[in-house]
Write an enzyme that holds these catalytic residues in place. Structure first.
Site, mmCIF file in Angstrom:
data_model
loop_
_atom_site.group_PDB
_atom_site.id
_atom_site.type_symbol
_atom_site.label_atom_id
_atom_site.label_comp_id
_atom_site.label_asym_id
_atom_site.label_seq_id
_atom_site.Cartn_x
_atom_site.Cartn_y
_atom_site.Cartn_z
ATOM 1 C CG HIS A 392 -1.819 1.140 1.367
ATOM 2 N ND1 HIS A 392 -3.147 1.088 1.031
ATOM 3 C CD2 HIS A 392 -1.606 2.415 1.815
ATOM 4 C CE1 HIS A 392 -3.712 2.263 1.255
ATOM 5 N NE2 HIS A 392 -2.797 3.085 1.738
ATOM 6 C CD GLU A 393 1.475 3.653 3.690
ATOM 7 O OE1 GLU A 393 1.672 4.687 3.014
ATOM 8 O OE2 GLU A 393 0.467 3.494 4.399
ATOM 9 C CG HIS A 396 0.273 6.238 -0.625
ATOM 10 N ND1 HIS A 396 -0.799 6.867 -1.206
ATOM 11 C CD2 HIS A 396 -0.214 5.611 0.484
ATOM 12 C CE1 HIS A 396 -1.890 6.635 -0.488
ATOM 13 N NE2 HIS A 396 -1.564 5.872 0.536
ATOM 14 C CG HIS A 399 0.300 8.468 -7.269
ATOM 15 N ND1 HIS A 399 -0.954 8.617 -6.723
ATOM 16 C CD2 HIS A 399 0.280 9.190 -8.413
ATOM 17 C CE1 HIS A 399 -1.696 9.378 -7.507
ATOM 18 N NE2 HIS A 399 -0.965 9.749 -8.534
#
Length: 602
Positions: A392-393, A396, A399
């Site tokens: 998940h991180e 980020h 991105h």
């Protein structure tokens, strides 16, 4: 027999390879101090344009460039300070440095508050000529956004006051952070193996996932008995935060705090209300899932500490850090060679602060700036949830990496509304990979159960938070004081509605609002739910093997703030302006629960 006793290590005892390398930003503190001092000269360069913006399009362009230079340096010194502070929230040197730069940010915000009012005070014809000028073509989007803000932009003196007090207005969140992370201590609780472990925010989830109900119950009790001791303090802090949001919305002539929060991203209120309405309509799917959970856990009733442990028996999984990294890396192969090469850098070159230690901020996040790598903070404890948190991180961070690589600084910071889509897409790719990798029936069922839990927690639970957040803002807007009793009663009611009759909750769950940091973020949590809904579509597109769909997703990662966020998502194949993506997510949840029920019955 003497019980084992475990306490959190000091940061100095953590292996260096398990910590992030902030030397990539500044190899020595004097270099940070030099950059901090340079803010004065950069501010002076920008201030030289005050009163001159009407001279020419070239003058306005040059002023915007100087503004970018100031913001870029400020972003870097702030990022370093906040990362250092989060390493050890109890270290006064780190917190003082963060306070120093935060205060300077507020001062600069006040000093530069003249800019927007001066632009908007220009004659209509001149302003229109600026918007259409080839000289300002790069900044056209910024100028159009500024015009949109005209009804909410105050006079120069008023803007200066608001900028100057911004640091003071952030006091509720800073107070919550210090109380929650540094000052509040929890007792030791049974670990289910004959020992005792100090309870923390970071390891709490591991205890409530434990198959031993007594371990879960003890951790739940220790958590909420401790939080309840500070119930009035937490209520006063949160009330202060909501008052701040209300003050800012009213001061800027917004009809509500919700409208004020959604304004910058051009998100209509219907996106928020449609989310709550759609999820509410699909609560029967959630209630059915809890009935299934009750059946297979063989309990007459569920309590709130029974809703996180796996339904699948005898499937406790401990995953080492190296193994977690390998799983995540393999799962992202469909993203292509370039994407995976950057993942390798993140894993090998210390972008990640891995382990929990005393004083470290709880939870996990990705953070960085245009002039740093996108760092990741974790509190890794070896659970499957931690592996998904890593994916998940890193979503980020990737991105941020591609946005920064593709866009000029001015348009590099993507909307937070889009952020959760990228992170959750990585989680769904990891789920798909592990379902193919593992052949053990129990482990596969565990993963199906985990996906159901992920949708429950990210969509249903976060939407519940979003509804509670809207409720308490509306109460404060109407003048209702947010006392501890008011907050507890409101939270308990909405929690009961979302969880249904299968759960008879321990009364202490009414204090859960007190430990949710996102309630200080001003309408943030709904973005988890909309992001997950988008991610389901994105992951399906990536795994389809259709290169055009993968390229569209990569375009989303690279877009930054170059367009309105809803338009960026539409270009990538998801229209969150309509209820359909959330409806599709609800159907995905129902299908996952059916898959779980079928597997359990075999």
């Amino acid at each position: 027999m003497k019980k084992k006793s475990n306490t959190l290590p000091e940061r100095s005892k953590i292996p260096v390879e398990m910590t992030w390398d902030l030397d990539k930003m500044y190899t020595a503190l004097p270099l940070w101090e030099k950059d901090f001092k340079s803010l004065d000269a950069l501010l002076a360069d920008f201030m030289a344009f005050k009163g001159k913006l009407g001279n020419s399009a070239e003058t306005l362009r040059d002023a915007l460039k100087k503004s970018d230079a100031l913001e870029r340096r400020l972003e870097k010194v702030y990022t370093y300070a906040h990362l250092k502070a989060d390493e050890n929230t109890a270290d006064s040197r780190n917190s003082s440095r963060l306070d120093q730069v935060t205060a300077r940010c507020a001062e600069i915000e006040g000093e530069t508050a003249w800019f927007d009012p001066e632009v908007l005070a220009l004659p209509e014809e001149k302003l229109k000529s600026y918007v259409d000028s080839p000289v300002l073509a790069f900044y056209r989007r910024t100028l159009e956004e500024l015009l949109k803000d005209r009804p909410h932009t105050l006079s120069e003196p008023e803007e200066k006051i608001l900028g100057t007090v911004s640091d003071a207005l952030s006091t509720p969140y800073k107070t919550f952070t210090m109380l929650n992370n540094a000052d509040m201590k929890f007792p030791k609780v049974p670990d289910g193996k004959g020992g005792e472990v100090e309870l923390t925010h970071g390891n709490y989830i591991k205890f409530v996932e434990n198959p031993n109900r007594e371990v879960r119950k003890a951790a739940f009790g220790a958590m909420y008995d401790t939080v309840t001791k500070y119930r009035n303090t937490f209520a006063a802090i949160l009330d202060g935060a909501i008052k701040t949001h209300t003050f800012e919305a009213k001061t800027r002539n917004f009809p509500s705090t919700l409208r004020a929060s959604l304004h910058d991203d051009n998100i209509p209120d219907t996106v928020y209300t449609n989310l709550i309405g759609t999820v509410r309509k699909n609560l029967p799917f959630l209630h059915g899932y809890f009935e299934l959970r009750k059946k297979y856990l063989k309990l007459r009733k569920l309590d709130m500490f029974d809703i996180y442990c796996p339904i699948v028996p005898d499937c406790e999984i401990e995953i080492g850090w190296d193994e977690a990294c390998r799983y995540v890396r393999e799962s992202l192969e469909p993203m292509g060679r370039e994407y995976c090469s950057i993942i390798d850098k993140a894993l090998d070159e210390r972008w990640i602060d891995v382990l929990e230690c005393r004083g470290k901020r709880c939870g996990a996040y990705s953070s960085g700036c245009y002039d740093s790598v996108p760092y990741v903070l974790m509190n890794y404890s070896g659970t499957m949830n931690d592996v998904f948190t890593l994916a998940h991180e890193l979503g980020h961070s990737m991105h941020s990496y591609f946005s920064h690589k593709t866009q000029d600084f001015h348009y590099a910071s993507y909307s937070i509304f889009a952020a959760e889509a990228a992170s959750t897409t990585n989680e769904l790719l990891l789920h798909s990979h592990l379902m193919k990798k593992f052949t053990d029936k129990k482990l596969r069922l565990y993963l199906v159960n985990r996906l159901a839990e992920e949708i429950r927690c990210t969509v249903y639970r976060q939407t519940m938070f979003a509804e509670f957040e809207r409720m308490i803002h509306e109460k404060r807007e109407k003048g209702t004081p947010l006392s501890a009793d008011e907050l507890c009663a409101s939270y308990f009611k909405i929690n009961s509605e979302y969880h249904g009759s299968a759960i008879v909750p321990d009364d202490r769950i009414r204090m859960e609002w007190a430990r949710i940091p996102h309630f200080y973020y001003n309408y943030y949590v709904y973005k988890y739910a909309t992001g997950f809904s988008a991610a389901i579509k994105f992951s399906e597109n990536i795994l389809s093997g259709d290169k055009s769909k993968l390229d569209a997703y990569k375009g989303f990662l690279c877009a930054g703030d170059s367009k309105d966020v809803l338009d960026i998502l539409r270009d990538a194949g998801v229209d969150l302006g309509k209820p359909e993506p959330v409806e599709s997510c609800m159907k995905h949840f129902a299908g996952t629960v059916r898959q779980l029920e079928k597997g359990l019955s075999m």
